[in-house]
Design a protein around this motif. Structure first.
Motif, PDB file in Angstrom:
ATOM      1  N   ILE A 285      -3.667  -2.304  -0.069  1.00 35.30           N
ATOM      2  CA  ILE A 285      -3.667  -3.534  -0.890  1.00 35.30           C
ATOM      3  C   ILE A 285      -4.525  -3.329  -2.132  1.00 35.30           C
ATOM      4  O   ILE A 285      -4.138  -3.688  -3.252  1.00 35.30           O
ATOM      5  CB  ILE A 285      -4.156  -4.738  -0.046  1.00 35.30           C
ATOM      6  CG1 ILE A 285      -3.125  -5.064   1.041  1.00 35.30           C
ATOM      7  CG2 ILE A 285      -4.449  -5.951  -0.942  1.00 35.30           C
ATOM      8  CD1 ILE A 285      -3.568  -6.095   2.069  1.00 35.30           C
ATOM      9  N   TYR A 286      -5.674  -2.707  -1.938  1.00 41.74           N
ATOM     10  CA  TYR A 286      -6.557  -2.484  -3.095  1.00 41.74           C
ATOM     11  C   TYR A 286      -5.877  -1.555  -4.121  1.00 41.74           C
ATOM     12  O   TYR A 286      -5.982  -1.765  -5.329  1.00 41.74           O
ATOM     13  CB  TYR A 286      -7.916  -1.922  -2.654  1.00 41.74           C
ATOM     14  CG  TYR A 286      -8.807  -1.676  -3.845  1.00 41.74           C
ATOM     15  CD1 TYR A 286      -9.258  -2.752  -4.619  1.00 41.74           C
ATOM     16  CD2 TYR A 286      -9.144  -0.384  -4.251  1.00 41.74           C
ATOM     17  CE1 TYR A 286     -10.029  -2.540  -5.755  1.00 41.74           C
ATOM     18  CE2 TYR A 286      -9.914  -0.171  -5.389  1.00 41.74           C
ATOM     19  CZ  TYR A 286     -10.351  -1.250  -6.136  1.00 41.74           C
ATOM     20  OH  TYR A 286     -11.100  -1.047  -7.260  1.00 41.74           O
TER      21      TYR A 286
ATOM     22  N   THR B  85      -9.674  -6.706   4.234  1.00 35.95           N
ATOM     23  CA  THR B  85      -9.383  -6.795   2.799  1.00 35.95           C
ATOM     24  C   THR B  85     -10.485  -7.579   2.084  1.00 35.95           C
ATOM     25  O   THR B  85     -10.920  -7.201   0.987  1.00 35.95           O
ATOM     26  CB  THR B  85      -7.999  -7.449   2.579  1.00 35.95           C
ATOM     27  OG1 THR B  85      -7.025  -6.714   3.336  1.00 35.95           O
ATOM     28  CG2 THR B  85      -7.593  -7.435   1.114  1.00 35.95           C
TER      29      THR B  85
ATOM     30  N   ALA C  67      -6.043  -2.500   4.096  1.00 35.44           N
ATOM     31  CA  ALA C  67      -6.853  -3.026   2.982  1.00 35.44           C
ATOM     32  C   ALA C  67      -6.859  -2.030   1.816  1.00 35.44           C
ATOM     33  O   ALA C  67      -6.748  -2.422   0.653  1.00 35.44           O
ATOM     34  CB  ALA C  67      -8.279  -3.319   3.457  1.00 35.44           C
TER      35      ALA C  67
ATOM     36  N   ASN D 219      -1.450 -13.069   3.771  1.00 36.42           N
ATOM     37  CA  ASN D 219      -1.663 -12.242   4.959  1.00 36.42           C
ATOM     38  C   ASN D 219      -1.560 -13.040   6.259  1.00 36.42           C
ATOM     39  O   ASN D 219      -1.154 -12.493   7.284  1.00 36.42           O
ATOM     40  CB  ASN D 219      -3.051 -11.589   4.843  1.00 36.42           C
ATOM     41  CG  ASN D 219      -3.520 -11.000   6.137  1.00 36.42           C
ATOM     42  OD1 ASN D 219      -3.018  -9.960   6.574  1.00 36.42           O
ATOM     43  ND2 ASN D 219      -4.458 -11.665   6.797  1.00 36.42           N
TER      44      ASN D 219
END
Ligand code: NDP
Ligand code: 8X3
Length: 252
Positions: free
Chosen positions: A216-217, A13, A213, A82
């Motif tokens: 999450i983005y 991430t 990741a 996280n």
């Protein structure tokens, strides 16, 4: 701010967000890793990175690290909770108290320590976003996963309660719940560094850290009025905690 950015999902991430131009606060207990990541990502992407080395189980250490930041850096836009781990895989009557305490202290209490302090600033700024890294284990149980699952069920409860506490302050709260993820140290940590036992991803294709990741983005790149509350994702060969097609890896 990404907790647990020294490896796995947190590191992936950090790489993705640096590539997208985000300045980062990255945390973990291994300072050598933090420095290495800072050097690599600042050099490659020209972003600013602050490293905070502390054990998230220790609230005094959390507060000390936080207080070392200046006001600009304290103004965190996104907190990605996280840092976390599983320790052991044993039925409840054979469980290790120390493993249980490590998981509870890290996955629940640590997440709360950092969230408490960061959300104080977010509330005062009337903006912010929290993303908790939960797990499929936070929605269903599997044999011997008892306490790890319990900590992730707690993360799910905290995501939901934090949203209720914070939405009136214009703060978005969501979570990602991945199934098995390779290119992480998760299995190695769970099995106390036993690399043989940690070979749990060889006969199927799990997610990779970068896939989480990306999720999450996706959540953080939505317009400010959109809150993606939950993304659950698994590899194609996984249909649940107890359903994995271990008939060989897929061709990528
Ligand atoms: P890794 O072991 O690769 O990463 C864990 C990160 O957490 C490391 O950066 C580690 O840093 C940090 N961390 C652990 N304990 C502490 C502590 N006491 N204080 C500060 N930092 C700590 O595993 P993953 O990337 O897989 O794990 C990240 C998250 O994803 C965890 O919450 C995990 O439960 C969750 N998850 C993982 C899945 C998987 O299959 N891999 C699936 C679903 C969820 P350091 O060692 O430097 O302290
Ligand atoms: C990690 C996934 O299934 O090992 O949270 O608990 S699992």
């Amino acid at each position: 701010m990404i907790t647990g950015a020294t490896s796995g999902i947190g590191f992936a991430t950090a790489k993705l967000l640096a590539k997208k131009g985000y300045n980062l606060i990255i945390t973990g207990r291994r300072n050598d890793k933090l420095q290495e990541i800072k050097e690599k990502l600042t050099h490659k992407y020209g972003v600013e990175i602050i490293t905070l080395c502390f054990d998230i189980r220790d609230n005094t250490a959390v507060e000390l690290a936080w207080n070392s930041l200046n006001d600009t850096w304290k103004n965190v836009d996104v907190l990605i909770n996280n840092a976390g781990l599983a320790k052991g895989l044993a039925p409840v009557h054979q469980g290790s108290l120390s493993d249980w305490e490590t998981m509870i202290d890290t996955n629940i209490k640590g997440l709360l320590y950092i969230s408490r302090i960061v959300t104080q600033v977010m509330v005062s700024q009337h903006k912010g976003q929290i993303i908790n890294v939960c797990s499929t284990a936070g929605h269903e149980v599997y044999p011997n996963g008892n306490v790890y699952s319990a900590t992730k069920y707690a993360v799910d409860a905290l995501t939901k309660s934090m949203r209720l506490d914070l939405y009136k302050h214009n703060i978005r709260v969501g979570q990602v719940s991945p199934g098995h993820v390779e290119q992480t140290e998760f299995a190695l940590v769970r099995f106390d560094g036993d690399s043989e036992k940690a070979r749990i991803y060889e006969d199927f294709s799990p997610l990779k850290a970068k896939d989480v990741a990306n999720a999450i983005y996706y959540m953080i790149s939505q317009p400010g009025y959109v809150n993606i509350q939950h993304i659950m994702l698994m590899g194609t060969q996984q249909a649940g905690s107890n359903f994995i097609n271990r008939n060989g890896r897929l061709v990528e």
